[in-house]
Structures are given as C-alpha cells and as structure tokens.
Motif scaffolding. Structure first.
Motif, PDB file in Angstrom:
ATOM      1  N   MET A   1       0.810  -1.289   0.140  1.00  0.00           N
ATOM      2  CA  MET A   1       0.070   0.039  -0.029  1.00  0.00           C
ATOM      3  C   MET A   1       1.081   1.515  -0.152  1.00  0.00           C
ATOM      4  SD  MET A   1      -3.061  -0.914  -0.067  1.00  0.00           S
ATOM      5  CE  MET A   1      -4.439  -1.639   0.017  1.00  0.00           C
ATOM      6  N   ASP A   2       2.092   1.210   0.627  1.00  0.00           N
ATOM      7  CA  ASP A   2       2.927   2.315   0.789  1.00  0.00           C
ATOM      8  C   ASP A   2       3.390   2.794  -0.664  1.00  0.00           C
ATOM      9  OD1 ASP A   2       2.717   2.705   3.347  1.00  0.00           O
ATOM     10  OD2 ASP A   2       4.406   1.709   3.946  1.00  0.00           O
ATOM     11  N   THR A   3       3.541   1.762  -1.509  1.00  0.00           N
ATOM     12  CA  THR A   3       3.791   2.048  -2.970  1.00  0.00           C
ATOM     13  C   THR A   3       2.903   2.721  -3.855  1.00  0.00           C
ATOM     14  OG1 THR A   3       5.354   0.048  -2.770  1.00  0.00           O
ATOM     15  CG2 THR A   3       4.822   0.772  -5.033  1.00  0.00           C
ATOM     16  N   ILE A   4       1.691   2.349  -3.509  1.00  0.00           N
ATOM     17  CA  ILE A   4       0.832   2.960  -4.366  1.00  0.00           C
ATOM     18  C   ILE A   4       0.479   4.332  -3.774  1.00  0.00           C
ATOM     19  CG2 ILE A   4      -1.883   2.782  -4.534  1.00  0.00           C
ATOM     20  CD1 ILE A   4      -1.770   0.094  -4.213  1.00  0.00           C
ATOM     21  N   LYS A   5       0.509   4.957  -2.509  1.00  0.00           N
ATOM     22  CA  LYS A   5       0.591   6.019  -2.067  1.00  0.00           C
ATOM     23  C   LYS A   5       1.622   6.787  -2.527  1.00  0.00           C
ATOM     24  CE  LYS A   5       0.620   8.593   2.181  1.00  0.00           C
ATOM     25  NZ  LYS A   5       0.688   8.590   3.780  1.00  0.00           N
ATOM     26  N   ASN A   6       2.743   6.356  -2.758  1.00  0.00           N
ATOM     27  CA  ASN A   6       3.987   6.953  -3.144  1.00  0.00           C
ATOM     28  C   ASN A   6       3.909   7.309  -4.423  1.00  0.00           C
ATOM     29  OD1 ASN A   6       5.339   6.894  -0.654  1.00  0.00           O
ATOM     30  ND2 ASN A   6       6.451   5.138  -1.075  1.00  0.00           N
ATOM     31  N   ASP A   7       3.453   6.361  -5.355  1.00  0.00           N
ATOM     32  CA  ASP A   7       3.071   6.447  -6.837  1.00  0.00           C
ATOM     33  C   ASP A   7       2.271   7.685  -6.984  1.00  0.00           C
ATOM     34  OD1 ASP A   7       4.660   4.608  -7.317  1.00  0.00           O
ATOM     35  OD2 ASP A   7       3.091   2.920  -7.872  1.00  0.00           O
ATOM     36  N   ILE A   8       1.044   7.741  -6.225  1.00  0.00           N
ATOM     37  CA  ILE A   8       0.153   8.819  -6.239  1.00  0.00           C
ATOM     38  C   ILE A   8       0.840  10.170  -5.987  1.00  0.00           C
ATOM     39  CG2 ILE A   8      -2.124   9.720  -5.491  1.00  0.00           C
ATOM     40  CD1 ILE A   8      -3.025   6.991  -5.504  1.00  0.00           C
ATOM     41  N   GLU A   9       1.685  10.201  -4.875  1.00  0.00           N
ATOM     42  CA  GLU A   9       2.101  11.431  -4.416  1.00  0.00           C
ATOM     43  C   GLU A   9       3.431  11.913  -5.481  1.00  0.00           C
ATOM     44  OE1 GLU A   9       3.527  10.637  -0.608  1.00  0.00           O
ATOM     45  OE2 GLU A   9       1.669  10.658   0.361  1.00  0.00           O
ATOM     46  N   GLN A  10       3.951  10.984  -6.347  1.00  0.00           N
ATOM     47  CA  GLN A  10       4.834  11.216  -7.236  1.00  0.00           C
ATOM     48  C   GLN A  10       4.156  11.923  -8.365  1.00  0.00           C
ATOM     49  OE1 GLN A  10       7.610   8.043  -8.330  1.00  0.00           O
ATOM     50  NE2 GLN A  10       8.328   9.233 -10.049  1.00  0.00           N
ATOM     51  N   TRP A  11       2.968  11.315  -8.554  1.00  0.00           N
ATOM     52  CA  TRP A  11       2.225  11.692  -9.979  1.00  0.00           C
ATOM     53  C   TRP A  11       1.938  12.943  -9.692  1.00  0.00           C
ATOM     54  CZ3 TRP A  11      -2.156  14.078 -11.532  1.00  0.00           C
ATOM     55  CH2 TRP A  11      -2.335  13.926 -12.908  1.00  0.00           C
ATOM     56  N   ILE A  12       1.435  13.637  -8.412  1.00  0.00           N
ATOM     57  CA  ILE A  12       0.911  14.736  -8.121  1.00  0.00           C
ATOM     58  C   ILE A  12       1.990  15.685  -8.152  1.00  0.00           C
ATOM     59  CG2 ILE A  12      -0.059  16.285  -6.309  1.00  0.00           C
ATOM     60  CD1 ILE A  12      -1.714  13.758  -5.657  1.00  0.00           C
ATOM     61  N   ALA A  13       3.311  15.431  -7.547  1.00  0.00           N
ATOM     62  CA  ALA A  13       4.357  16.541  -7.668  1.00  0.00           C
ATOM     63  C   ALA A  13       4.873  16.551  -8.921  1.00  0.00           C
ATOM     64  CB  ALA A  13       5.305  15.638  -6.603  1.00  0.00           C
ATOM     65  N   GLU A  14       4.700  15.572  -9.894  1.00  0.00           N
ATOM     66  CA  GLU A  14       5.135  15.547 -11.454  1.00  0.00           C
ATOM     67  C   GLU A  14       4.540  16.618 -12.010  1.00  0.00           C
ATOM     68  OE1 GLU A  14       5.601  11.720 -12.958  1.00  0.00           O
ATOM     69  OE2 GLU A  14       7.247  11.456 -11.690  1.00  0.00           O
ATOM     70  N   HIS A  15       3.274  16.453 -11.826  1.00  0.00           N
ATOM     71  CA  HIS A  15       2.342  17.331 -12.454  1.00  0.00           C
ATOM     72  C   HIS A  15       1.967  18.807 -12.031  1.00  0.00           C
ATOM     73  CE1 HIS A  15       1.985  13.500 -14.412  1.00  0.00           C
ATOM     74  NE2 HIS A  15       1.712  14.123 -15.610  1.00  0.00           N
TER      75      HIS A  15
ATOM     76  N   SER B   1       3.850  20.692  -9.502  1.00  0.00           N
ATOM     77  CA  SER B   1       4.852  21.136  -8.346  1.00  0.00           C
ATOM     78  C   SER B   1       5.021  22.676  -8.862  1.00  0.00           C
ATOM     79  CB  SER B   1       6.264  20.807  -9.325  1.00  0.00           C
ATOM     80  OG  SER B   1       7.302  21.268  -8.313  1.00  0.00           O
ATOM     81  N   GLY B   2       4.961  23.346  -7.832  1.00  0.00           N
ATOM     82  CA  GLY B   2       4.924  24.963  -7.660  1.00  0.00           C
ATOM     83  C   GLY B   2       3.495  25.689  -8.063  1.00  0.00           C
TER      84      GLY B   2
ATOM     85  N   LYS C   1      -8.075  14.592  -4.454  1.00  0.00           N
ATOM     86  CA  LYS C   1      -8.849  15.638  -5.407  1.00  0.00           C
ATOM     87  C   LYS C   1      -8.013  16.751  -5.380  1.00  0.00           C
ATOM     88  CE  LYS C   1     -13.065  18.253  -6.381  1.00  0.00           C
ATOM     89  NZ  LYS C   1     -14.119  18.360  -5.834  1.00  0.00           N
ATOM     90  N   ILE C   2      -7.369  17.156  -6.294  1.00  0.00           N
ATOM     91  CA  ILE C   2      -6.653  18.115  -6.535  1.00  0.00           C
ATOM     92  C   ILE C   2      -7.059  19.574  -7.232  1.00  0.00           C
ATOM     93  CG2 ILE C   2      -4.232  19.355  -7.312  1.00  0.00           C
ATOM     94  CD1 ILE C   2      -4.639  15.709  -7.356  1.00  0.00           C
ATOM     95  N   ASN C   3      -7.460  20.635  -6.398  1.00  0.00           N
ATOM     96  CA  ASN C   3      -8.351  21.521  -6.787  1.00  0.00           C
ATOM     97  C   ASN C   3      -7.230  22.855  -7.352  1.00  0.00           C
ATOM     98  OD1 ASN C   3     -11.029  21.019  -6.027  1.00  0.00           O
ATOM     99  ND2 ASN C   3     -10.337  20.724  -3.900  1.00  0.00           N
TER     100      ASN C   3
END
Length: 62
Positions: free
Chosen positions: A1-15, A17-18, A34-36
């Motif tokens: 489960m930690d891998t899935i959470k990390n993958d989602i957080e990484q996707w968010i950070a890549e798209h 960031s800033g 949900k990213i608003n």
C-alpha cells in the motif's frame, strides 16, 4: 500500500509542482486525491486503478 501512496504522491508532484493547488482526500475511489486549482476553477482526481495496476486520473468535465 505504501508503494501505491508513493506513486500517487509522485504523480501529483510531477504534474503540479509549484502550482497554487489544494489537495484533499477523495474517498470515493481507491487512494483517491482531489487536486483543486481554484485560480482556474478546475480540478483533477487521481486514484489507483487496481485492474490496470496503475495511477489513473480524470479532469473536471466541461
């Protein structure tokens, strides 16, 4: 489960960031977030798709 959470957080950070966004839990989908983007009046929902074993997303419908 930690891998899935990390993958989602990484996707968010890549798209997003800033960018000026807020992130909240989206419990209707597995590991959903949900990213608003209030300045654009837009959002994207990111979640784990178990059948395809990948991070999936969809944007606010027009």
């Amino acid at each position: 489960m930690d891998t899935i959470k990390n993958d989602i957080e990484q996707w968010i950070a890549e798209h997003f960031s800033g960018e000026d966004v807020t992130i909240e839990e989206y419990p209707y989908l597995p590991h959903g977030k949900k990213i608003n983007e209030p300045l654009k009046n837009d959002y994207v929902i990111v979640y784990y798709h178990a059948h395809y074993d990948r991070v999936n997303f969809y944007f606010k419908p027009n």
